[in-house]
Enzyme design. Structure first.
Site, PDB file in Angstrom:
ATOM      1  N   ARG A  22       0.834  -1.206   0.000  1.00  0.00           N
ATOM      2  CA  ARG A  22       0.000   0.000   0.000  1.00  0.00           C
ATOM      3  C   ARG A  22       0.870   1.257   0.000  1.00  0.00           C
ATOM      4  O   ARG A  22       0.384   2.356  -0.223  1.00  0.00           O
ATOM      5  CB  ARG A  22      -1.010  -0.019   1.157  1.00  0.00           C
ATOM      6  CG  ARG A  22      -1.954   1.138   1.133  1.00  0.00           C
ATOM      7  CD  ARG A  22      -3.368   0.864   1.662  1.00  0.00           C
ATOM      8  NE  ARG A  22      -3.487  -0.097   2.728  1.00  0.00           N
ATOM      9  CZ  ARG A  22      -3.098   0.123   3.993  1.00  0.00           C
ATOM     10  NH1 ARG A  22      -2.555   1.266   4.339  1.00  0.00           N
ATOM     11  NH2 ARG A  22      -3.261  -0.824   4.889  1.00  0.00           N
ATOM     12  N   TYR A  57      -9.217  22.186 -14.548  1.00  0.00           N
ATOM     13  CA  TYR A  57      -9.821  20.893 -14.845  1.00  0.00           C
ATOM     14  C   TYR A  57     -11.098  20.729 -14.017  1.00  0.00           C
ATOM     15  O   TYR A  57     -11.057  20.858 -12.796  1.00  0.00           O
ATOM     16  CB  TYR A  57      -8.800  19.792 -14.542  1.00  0.00           C
ATOM     17  CG  TYR A  57      -9.363  18.411 -14.654  1.00  0.00           C
ATOM     18  CD1 TYR A  57      -9.739  17.910 -15.889  1.00  0.00           C
ATOM     19  CD2 TYR A  57      -9.537  17.617 -13.535  1.00  0.00           C
ATOM     20  CE1 TYR A  57     -10.275  16.642 -15.999  1.00  0.00           C
ATOM     21  CE2 TYR A  57     -10.067  16.342 -13.634  1.00  0.00           C
ATOM     22  CZ  TYR A  57     -10.441  15.871 -14.866  1.00  0.00           C
ATOM     23  OH  TYR A  57     -10.978  14.615 -14.968  1.00  0.00           O
ATOM     24  N   ASP A  95      -0.936  21.954 -11.205  1.00  0.00           N
ATOM     25  CA  ASP A  95      -1.331  20.795 -12.005  1.00  0.00           C
ATOM     26  C   ASP A  95      -0.632  20.949 -13.361  1.00  0.00           C
ATOM     27  O   ASP A  95      -1.001  21.809 -14.169  1.00  0.00           O
ATOM     28  CB  ASP A  95      -2.857  20.771 -12.149  1.00  0.00           C
ATOM     29  CG  ASP A  95      -3.357  19.554 -12.924  1.00  0.00           C
ATOM     30  OD1 ASP A  95      -2.582  18.989 -13.729  1.00  0.00           O
ATOM     31  OD2 ASP A  95      -4.534  19.176 -12.745  1.00  0.00           O
ATOM     32  N   LYS A  97      -2.414  10.869 -18.646  1.00  0.00           N
ATOM     33  CA  LYS A  97      -2.405  11.658 -19.868  1.00  0.00           C
ATOM     34  C   LYS A  97      -1.037  11.554 -20.566  1.00  0.00           C
ATOM     35  O   LYS A  97      -0.629  10.480 -20.935  1.00  0.00           O
ATOM     36  CB  LYS A  97      -2.807  13.093 -19.542  1.00  0.00           C
ATOM     37  CG  LYS A  97      -4.048  13.194 -18.622  1.00  0.00           C
ATOM     38  CD  LYS A  97      -5.322  12.699 -19.267  1.00  0.00           C
ATOM     39  CE  LYS A  97      -6.489  12.605 -18.277  1.00  0.00           C
ATOM     40  NZ  LYS A  97      -6.803  13.833 -17.554  1.00  0.00           N
TER      41      LYS A  97
HETATM   42  C1  LIG Z   1      -7.421  14.159 -16.354  1.00  0.00           C
HETATM   43  C2  LIG Z   1      -6.958  15.284 -15.520  1.00  0.00           C
HETATM   44  C3  LIG Z   1      -6.978  15.206 -14.120  1.00  0.00           C
HETATM   45  C4  LIG Z   1      -7.539  14.005 -13.396  1.00  0.00           C
HETATM   46  O1  LIG Z   1      -6.749  12.882 -13.614  1.00  0.00           O
HETATM   47  P1  LIG Z   1      -7.305  11.354 -13.598  1.00  0.00           P
HETATM   48  O2  LIG Z   1      -6.077  10.553 -13.858  1.00  0.00           O
HETATM   49  O3  LIG Z   1      -8.347  11.262 -14.670  1.00  0.00           O
HETATM   50  O4  LIG Z   1      -7.893  11.141 -12.242  1.00  0.00           O
HETATM   51  C5  LIG Z   1      -6.482  16.284 -13.414  1.00  0.00           C
HETATM   52  N1  LIG Z   1      -6.006  17.379 -14.026  1.00  0.00           N
HETATM   53  C6  LIG Z   1      -5.994  17.499 -15.364  1.00  0.00           C
HETATM   54  C7  LIG Z   1      -5.452  18.739 -15.984  1.00  0.00           C
HETATM   55  C8  LIG Z   1      -6.466  16.458 -16.156  1.00  0.00           C
HETATM   56  O5  LIG Z   1      -6.458  16.575 -17.491  1.00  0.00           O
END
Ligand SMILES: *Cc1c(COP(=O)(O)O)cnc(C)c1O
Length: 381
Positions: free
Chosen positions: A52, A104, A177, A202
């Protein structure tokens, strides 16, 4: 082996250059074991106890990403949302948080549904408006400033050095982010950020086949230890196979991001001024309000994400969406295949995204094929 003089491209292409000491394998093994043997004296072979928190397959991807972002430490989580949660839930009720207004939608929705009930004092501010940011950040009281640049889905650019300066002067931490830019184009820690958050689902993975998130910290301090502890206690870790796919994907990160960025710029230039299009939103175009900052802050490209607003409104946007043949109609971003979506439909009624906007994630296909597909689709109404 790893050497500080090697460029990030080289280090990531070779997975930091390590070879499996047992087998000589070029690629790392996947460790699926959930637990680790305790020796008779109670110690562990390599200080790993339970999966974990402890897994060498996570650690390999974590070292890669920490190297790319120039951070002291990195943790993988089960998704980008889990990574955002780890940061926000490491704050305590009553903490004041300044959050960029454009970001987001999942993070915004989480803050509205759970951040408020958790007791966070959340203030949404236009992060491109420095006087507004200065006014919102309260010296000694604001604990965190949360930014995203380029920001979904209109790709607003935040001046990271300027906002980090304002936040630090007030004693607040900055989390960025960095999913959309990726460390290929922007390294927020170099502009003063304290934490970098990723949806590794992504660009980092890049093949639309693994769900993961990550947080990178500029330094190892008590807040970072709290975030690490949150991951362990919440159990928000990825599967070992996802962590392995992530490190595999990251080896081609530079090539993929550079190609997507070049093609996105070509598409943006081609379609700006097209009679069927009201507006192209892309930070690489001089018409984008954040272009000058982006040109300074992003190196080697403006990213693979752009949005178009259709001259014929929502019905035209839906017709174009239905007509594309090569672009895949799907949400998400950062894969090798190009995607298109009607963003408002994805975000739902609480969204303020214009109803004529299509969001495009540019992949690595031949640029001319993508131009031709969109041209043909734009001709339908
Ligand atoms: C997709 C995304 C998230 C969330 O990520 P997940 O892996 O889908 O939980 C957060 N920030 C941005 C900019 C994103 O494109």
């Amino acid at each position: 082996m790893k050497s500080p003089s090697l460029s990030p491209e080289t280090l990531v292409a070779q997975g930091l250059g390590g070879i499996d000491k047992v087998t000589g394998a070029i690629m790392p093994a996947i460790t699926l074991s959930t637990n680790y043997e305790q020796k008779p004296d109670g110690s562990y072979h390599q200080e790993r106890v339970y999966a974990r928190a402890d897994n060498p397959t996570y650690e390999h991807a974590e070292r890669l990403l920490a190297t790319l972002e120039g951070g002291a430490s990195c943790i993988l989580l089960s998704s980008g949302m889990a990574a955002a949660n780890a940061v926000f839930q490491s704050l305590i009720p009553g903490d004041h948080v300044v959050v960029a207004r454009v970001l987001y939608w999942g993070v915004r929705k989480w803050l509205a549904e759970f951040g408020l009930t958790w007791g966070l004092d959340i203030e949404f501010v236009d992060a491109t408006d420095l006087p507004a940011m200065k006014a919102a950040i309260r010296p000694g009281a604001t604990r965190l400033v949360w930014l995203e640049t380029p920001a979904n889905p209109t790709w607003e650019i935040t001046d990271l050095a300027a906002v980090c300066g304002l936040a630090h002067a007030a004693g607040a931490r900055v989390a960025v982010d960095n999913t959309v830019a990726s460390p290929v184009l922007t390294r927020p820690l170099a502009f003063g950020a304290d934490l970098v958050v990723h949806s590794a689902t992504k660009y980092l993975n890049g093949h639309s086949d693994a769900l993961a998130g990550a947080v990178v910290s500029a330094r190892d301090d008590p807040f970072w230890q709290r975030i690490r502890s949150w991951r362990r206690m919440a159990g928000a870790v990825p599967g070992a196979f996802d962590a392995w796919l992530l490190q595999r994907g990251m080896r081609t990160l530079f090539l993929r991001v550079q190609r997507s960025s070049e093609t996105a710029l070509a598409l943006a230039r081609h379609f700006e001024g097209h009679p069927a299009i009201h507006k192209v939103r892309y930070p690489g175009l001089p018409s984008h309000p954040g272009h000058e900052i982006a040109a300074r802050q992003m190196s080697g490209g403006f990213g693979g994400m752009l949005s178009i607003r259709l001259a014929g409104g929502q019905s035209h946007a839906m017709a174009v969406l239905a007509a594309v043949k090569l672009f895949k109609r799907a949400t998400s971003l950062g894969g090798v295949e190009s995607l298109i979506e009607h963003r408002l439909s994805m975000e739902g009624p609480s969204s303020s995204v214009p109803d004529d906007l299509l969001r495009i994630s540019v992949g690595i296909e031949a640029p001319a094929d993508l131009v031709a597909d969109l041209e043909a689709a734009l001709g339908t109404d």
